[in-house]
Scaffold this motif. Structure first.
Motif, PDB file in Angstrom:
ATOM      1  N   LYS A   1       0.338  -1.494   0.035  1.00 27.09           N
ATOM      2  CA  LYS A   1       0.477  -0.169   0.180  1.00 27.09           C
ATOM      3  C   LYS A   1       0.940   1.518  -0.190  1.00 27.09           C
ATOM      4  CE  LYS A   1      -3.556  -2.299   2.435  1.00 27.09           C
ATOM      5  NZ  LYS A   1      -4.719  -2.462   3.617  1.00 27.09           N
ATOM      6  N   LYS A   2       0.595   2.014  -0.819  1.00 20.26           N
ATOM      7  CA  LYS A   2       1.853   3.499  -0.542  1.00 20.26           C
ATOM      8  C   LYS A   2       1.255   4.293  -0.073  1.00 20.26           C
ATOM      9  CE  LYS A   2       2.195   3.710  -6.058  1.00 20.26           C
ATOM     10  NZ  LYS A   2       1.983   4.399  -7.905  1.00 20.26           N
ATOM     11  N   GLU A   3      -0.063   3.729   0.785  1.00 23.50           N
ATOM     12  CA  GLU A   3      -0.223   4.912   1.776  1.00 23.50           C
ATOM     13  C   GLU A   3       0.871   4.844   3.026  1.00 23.50           C
ATOM     14  OE1 GLU A   3      -3.369   2.265   1.456  1.00 23.50           O
ATOM     15  OE2 GLU A   3      -2.750   3.733  -0.110  1.00 23.50           O
ATOM     16  N   LYS A   4       1.212   3.735   2.984  1.00 25.25           N
ATOM     17  CA  LYS A   4       2.242   3.040   4.386  1.00 25.25           C
ATOM     18  C   LYS A   4       3.737   3.701   3.820  1.00 25.25           C
ATOM     19  CE  LYS A   4       1.276  -0.958   5.812  1.00 25.25           C
ATOM     20  NZ  LYS A   4       0.940  -2.230   6.084  1.00 25.25           N
ATOM     21  N   PRO A   5       4.879   3.388   5.598  1.00 27.83           N
ATOM     22  CA  PRO A   5       5.216   3.810   5.411  1.00 27.83           C
ATOM     23  C   PRO A   5       6.455   2.580   4.450  1.00 27.83           C
ATOM     24  CG  PRO A   5       4.632   4.137   7.288  1.00 27.83           C
ATOM     25  CD  PRO A   5       4.020   3.932   6.797  1.00 27.83           C
ATOM     26  N   PHE A   6       7.271   3.029   3.634  1.00 21.51           N
ATOM     27  CA  PHE A   6       8.135   1.872   2.973  1.00 21.51           C
ATOM     28  C   PHE A   6       8.977   0.502   3.776  1.00 21.51           C
ATOM     29  CE2 PHE A   6      11.655   0.346   0.640  1.00 21.51           C
ATOM     30  CZ  PHE A   6      11.191  -0.424  -0.453  1.00 21.51           C
ATOM     31  N   LEU A   7       9.133   1.192   4.981  1.00 18.67           N
ATOM     32  CA  LEU A   7       9.397   0.098   5.524  1.00 18.67           C
ATOM     33  C   LEU A   7       8.086  -0.674   6.269  1.00 18.67           C
ATOM     34  CD1 LEU A   7      12.953   1.590   7.951  1.00 18.67           C
ATOM     35  CD2 LEU A   7      12.923   0.095   5.816  1.00 18.67           C
ATOM     36  N   GLU A   8       7.760  -0.627   7.091  1.00 17.78           N
ATOM     37  CA  GLU A   8       6.194  -0.856   7.300  1.00 17.78           C
ATOM     38  C   GLU A   8       5.225  -2.016   6.194  1.00 17.78           C
ATOM     39  OE1 GLU A   8       1.818  -0.441   9.096  1.00 17.78           O
ATOM     40  OE2 GLU A   8       2.975   1.506   8.849  1.00 17.78           O
ATOM     41  N   ASN A   9       5.691  -1.521   5.064  1.00 20.28           N
ATOM     42  CA  ASN A   9       5.251  -2.576   4.079  1.00 20.28           C
ATOM     43  C   ASN A   9       6.239  -3.304   3.735  1.00 20.28           C
ATOM     44  OD1 ASN A   9       3.067  -1.720   2.156  1.00 20.28           O
ATOM     45  ND2 ASN A   9       3.493   0.341   1.681  1.00 20.28           N
ATOM     46  N   LEU A  10       7.536  -2.765   3.847  1.00 15.91           N
ATOM     47  CA  LEU A  10       8.594  -4.625   3.854  1.00 15.91           C
ATOM     48  C   LEU A  10       7.975  -5.459   4.404  1.00 15.91           C
ATOM     49  CD1 LEU A  10      10.517  -5.414   1.966  1.00 15.91           C
ATOM     50  CD2 LEU A  10      11.986  -3.769   2.694  1.00 15.91           C
ATOM     51  N   ALA A  11       7.880  -4.975   5.570  1.00 13.82           N
ATOM     52  CA  ALA A  11       8.244  -5.794   7.272  1.00 13.82           C
ATOM     53  C   ALA A  11       6.773  -6.558   7.061  1.00 13.82           C
ATOM     54  CB  ALA A  11       8.519  -5.386   8.322  1.00 13.82           C
ATOM     55  N   SER A  12       5.649  -5.971   6.646  1.00 16.71           N
ATOM     56  CA  SER A  12       4.120  -6.640   6.236  1.00 16.71           C
ATOM     57  C   SER A  12       4.286  -7.907   5.066  1.00 16.71           C
ATOM     58  CB  SER A  12       3.513  -5.529   6.222  1.00 16.71           C
ATOM     59  OG  SER A  12       2.017  -6.003   5.729  1.00 16.71           O
ATOM     60  N   LEU A  13       5.568  -7.362   4.124  1.00 20.34           N
ATOM     61  CA  LEU A  13       4.823  -8.588   3.205  1.00 20.34           C
ATOM     62  C   LEU A  13       5.742  -9.595   3.443  1.00 20.34           C
ATOM     63  CD1 LEU A  13       3.119  -6.036   1.945  1.00 20.34           C
ATOM     64  CD2 LEU A  13       4.677  -6.762  -0.469  1.00 20.34           C
ATOM     65  N   LEU A  14       6.345  -9.272   3.952  1.00 17.08           N
ATOM     66  CA  LEU A  14       7.541 -10.429   4.571  1.00 17.08           C
ATOM     67  C   LEU A  14       7.482 -10.900   5.525  1.00 17.08           C
ATOM     68  CD1 LEU A  14      11.137  -8.608   3.589  1.00 17.08           C
ATOM     69  CD2 LEU A  14      10.390 -10.038   1.987  1.00 17.08           C
ATOM     70  N   GLU A  15       6.714 -10.392   6.918  1.00 12.71           N
ATOM     71  CA  GLU A  15       6.086 -10.961   7.127  1.00 12.71           C
ATOM     72  C   GLU A  15       7.154 -11.471   8.776  1.00 12.71           C
ATOM     73  OE1 GLU A  15       3.919 -14.385   6.745  1.00 12.71           O
ATOM     74  OE2 GLU A  15       1.936 -13.898   5.226  1.00 12.71           O
TER      75      GLU A  15
END
Length: 272
Positions: free
Chosen positions: A163-177
């Motif tokens: 999601k573009k509206e989320k911080p980049f690193l938060e997105n990264l951690a979320s997708l990689l779990e």
């Protein structure tokens, strides 16, 4: 030269290229975040009829708007506007450099990728779109360990959740779990003061915690590339929340929340 509070230094230079005389200038221009960028401007004999050639330490060069009335100050103005468009891109890269274990910290402003060390001779190669830095990055997983294969499959499964509206690193951690390891010096410092789960140096003073009341971290991941410290109570509680965790008597068997290496934690019977 000074423009918008930023000091610009330029030096004239003369180069000989392909048996033709080229004149130009080279200098540094600071952006609003204090980063200094090298800009080189080369002029042919037909200047100003023909636009100058430009090179700079940016991920891509802008399309120079030029006319017979244009001068070098127009080039500098357009370059500054280009730098402004790249601010978010560089800010994201700086966040990555500060928060993750980046292999090459000497990358130039023109570099749009980062190689992230995830331990055990395994890496993640991130390529960020400079013109749209909040978009899903291109990613390559380098290494043959089981953790790499798990991350690759997890990324493929979750990539549509970016999601573009989320911080980049938060997105990264979320997708990689998973949480990727931080810089080695930060990890070393954190081991002395913070638990990797509750992020506190000491447990609260509480009679229910028994002899653990007020204690600091007492468990460290055996993986030398991770070495993250935890309160064993916090780690035990976290492992209980994971469905793949196994228990034998008073020992929980699972994986480190940071590097996914196997861990075994003794627990108090009162916490079961």
């Amino acid at each position: 030269m000074q423009r918008d509070g930023q000091i610009i230094y330029f030096l004239p230079l003369c180069l000989l290229r392909d048996r033709r005389s080229w004149m130009g200038a080279s200098g540094e221009i600071g952006d609003k975040k204090g980063r200094e960028h090298i800009l080189e401007i080369q002029l042919k004999r037909t200047y100003p009829k023909c636009p100058p050639s430009i090179s700079a330490d940016v991920p891509y060069i802008f399309n120079l708007e030029w006319s017979m009335q244009s001068r070098l100050k127009n080039v500098i103005r357009q370059f500054q506007e280009h730098l402004e468009k790249l601010q978010e891109f560089w800010s994201i890269l700086e966040d990555i450099d500060k928060s993750l274990w980046v292999d090459d910290m000497k990358a130039s402003f023109a570099t749009s990728y980062r190689q992230i060390n995830i331990g055990n001779d395994s890496f993640i190669m991130l390529s960020i779109n400079a013109s749209d830095p909040r978009s899903l990055p291109e990613i390559r997983f380098l290494g043959s360990g089981p953790s790499v294969n798990v991350m690759r499959k997890t990324w493929q499964k979750n990539s549509k959740r970016w999601k573009k509206e989320k911080p980049f690193l938060e997105n990264l951690a979320s997708l990689l779990e998973t949480h990727l390891p931080g810089p080695p010096d930060v990890l070393k410092r954190d081991q002395q003061v913070e638990c990797g789960i509750c992020y506190a140096q000491n447990l609260p003073i509480d009679d229910e915690l028994g002899n653990k009341s007020g204690c600091g971290t007492d468990y460290t991941c055996d993986n030398t590339n991770c070495s993250r410290a935890f309160h064993s109570i916090c780690l035990g509680d976290w492992l209980r929340s994971i469905t793949t965790t196994r228990q034998s008597f008073n020992v929980l068997f699972g994986n480190c929340p940071y590097c996914s290496e196997p861990i075994a934690v003794k627990i108090n019977s009162s916490k079961q």
